[in-house]
Enzyme design. Structure first.
Site, PDB file in Angstrom:
ATOM      1  N   ASP A  33       0.850  -1.188   0.000  1.00 43.49           N
ATOM      2  CA  ASP A  33       0.000   0.000   0.000  1.00 43.49           C
ATOM      3  C   ASP A  33       0.883   1.234   0.000  1.00 43.49           C
ATOM      4  O   ASP A  33       2.097   1.133   0.182  1.00 43.49           O
ATOM      5  CB  ASP A  33      -1.011  -0.004   1.149  1.00 43.49           C
ATOM      6  CG  ASP A  33      -0.380   0.047   2.537  1.00 43.49           C
ATOM      7  OD1 ASP A  33       0.830  -0.228   2.658  1.00 43.49           O
ATOM      8  OD2 ASP A  33      -1.095   0.353   3.496  1.00 43.49           O
TER       9      ASP A  33
ATOM     10  N   TYR B 244       2.973   4.684   0.781  1.00 38.03           N
ATOM     11  CA  TYR B 244       3.607   5.274   1.957  1.00 38.03           C
ATOM     12  C   TYR B 244       2.579   6.154   2.670  1.00 38.03           C
ATOM     13  O   TYR B 244       1.794   6.855   2.033  1.00 38.03           O
ATOM     14  CB  TYR B 244       4.799   6.127   1.547  1.00 38.03           C
ATOM     15  CG  TYR B 244       5.935   5.352   0.911  1.00 38.03           C
ATOM     16  CD1 TYR B 244       6.550   4.298   1.572  1.00 38.03           C
ATOM     17  CD2 TYR B 244       6.411   5.702  -0.350  1.00 38.03           C
ATOM     18  CE1 TYR B 244       7.605   3.606   0.990  1.00 38.03           C
ATOM     19  CE2 TYR B 244       7.471   5.017  -0.939  1.00 38.03           C
ATOM     20  CZ  TYR B 244       8.063   3.969  -0.265  1.00 38.03           C
ATOM     21  OH  TYR B 244       9.106   3.287  -0.844  1.00 38.03           O
TER      22      TYR B 244
ATOM     23  N   PHE C 283       6.793   2.031  -4.177  1.00 35.27           N
ATOM     24  CA  PHE C 283       8.179   2.222  -3.747  1.00 35.27           C
ATOM     25  C   PHE C 283       8.733   3.617  -4.037  1.00 35.27           C
ATOM     26  O   PHE C 283       9.824   3.950  -3.594  1.00 35.27           O
ATOM     27  CB  PHE C 283       9.116   1.162  -4.356  1.00 35.27           C
ATOM     28  CG  PHE C 283       8.823  -0.240  -3.900  1.00 35.27           C
ATOM     29  CD1 PHE C 283       9.225  -0.670  -2.648  1.00 35.27           C
ATOM     30  CD2 PHE C 283       8.142  -1.130  -4.720  1.00 35.27           C
ATOM     31  CE1 PHE C 283       8.950  -1.968  -2.205  1.00 35.27           C
ATOM     32  CE2 PHE C 283       7.870  -2.423  -4.298  1.00 35.27           C
ATOM     33  CZ  PHE C 283       8.269  -2.844  -3.041  1.00 35.27           C
TER      34      PHE C 283
ATOM     35  N   HIS D 157      11.303  -9.380   0.281  1.00 36.38           N
ATOM     36  CA  HIS D 157      10.912  -7.979   0.215  1.00 36.38           C
ATOM     37  C   HIS D 157      12.109  -7.107   0.592  1.00 36.38           C
ATOM     38  O   HIS D 157      12.901  -7.481   1.464  1.00 36.38           O
ATOM     39  CB  HIS D 157       9.748  -7.715   1.179  1.00 36.38           C
ATOM     40  CG  HIS D 157       9.054  -6.426   0.933  1.00 36.38           C
ATOM     41  ND1 HIS D 157       9.532  -5.221   1.420  1.00 36.38           N
ATOM     42  CD2 HIS D 157       7.917  -6.139   0.254  1.00 36.38           C
ATOM     43  CE1 HIS D 157       8.714  -4.255   1.041  1.00 36.38           C
ATOM     44  NE2 HIS D 157       7.730  -4.773   0.334  1.00 36.38           N
TER      45      HIS D 157
END
Length: 229
Positions: free
Chosen positions: A65, A67, A78, A187
């Site tokens: 989701d 930031y 990202f 991740h």
């Protein structure tokens, strides 16, 4: 309102907007915005689809989701705009690019140069309440973004799906019949129990792209200088 689908995706995803779940999602997000800050701004909710037209998608990089800090989320997974501090996950991505391909760590976290080359920077959930990660999880966005993944997977032209972390790897089932490449790995979050560094994802992605007959991605992000905002 949530935002407007860009033209290249309208024919593909437009029917999703008429489904009951999406109408409920729209009402939920509208109510959230009435009660406080929600990121990204309404006009940037579909920024990833705007930046990377449907027919130009070579790579899908799936995040979770947006930031949730002020000024951070702008619709690309990202990514943050120039002038915003580079988040830890993206910093780890940059460290891997440095170690893997020799690219210097840039002074910004703005990943639009990737998006413009055909990298769809898609979050599974497209909005978030300020300061509350995963606050819009389970409200309907996952159904919509699953439809995005299925739409790309349904094209005759193959793509590369990048699934970092256990959450993203669950989406492999949507990719389908083996025409597409899947690049899996830990991740990049520093909180990940597995180490992202050293997994060479960008070499693997470009090798898969080349095997599909597409030109590779230039992963370098240019510096923007100290005065960028």
């Amino acid at each position: 309102m949530i935002g407007t689908l860009p033209g290249s995706w309208q024919d593909i995803l437009g029917p999703e907007l008429d489904k009951p779940y999406f109408k409920e999602l729209t009402e939920f997000v509208h109510g959230e915005r009435a009660n406080g800050p929600v990121y990204p701004p309404e006009e940037e909710v579909f920024a990833a689809l705007e930046a990377t037209p449907y027919e130009q998608v070579k790579v899908v990089i799936l995040g979770q989701d947006p930031y949730h800090g002020e000024g951070q989320g702008h619709g690309l997974s990202f990514s943050v705009r120039p002038g915003v501090r580079i988040p830890p996950s993206l910093r780890n991505i940059y460290k891997e690019l440095r170690d893997e391909l020799g690219h210097p760590i840039p002074d910004n976290g703005y990943l639009m140069p990737w998006a413009r080359q055909g990298v769809l920077l898609l979050n599974a959930v497209l909005t978030v309440r300020a300061g509350q990660p995963a606050s819009h999880k389970g409200k309907g966005w996952e159904k919509f973004t699953d439809a995005v993944i299925r739409a790309v997977a349904a094209r005759p032209d193959p793509a590369v799906f990048v699934l970092w972390g256990a959450y993203a790897r669950k989406k492999a089932r949507l990719v389908g019949d083996g025409r597409h490449a899947i690049v899996e790995g830990p991740h990049p979050s520093p909180l990940s129990p597995q180490r992202f560094g050293g997994t060479q994802p960008f070499t693997r992605i470009n090798e898969a792209i080349a095997a599909q007959g597409h030109s590779p991605i230039d992963w370098r992000i240019p510096n923007v200088g100290p005065d960028a905002r």
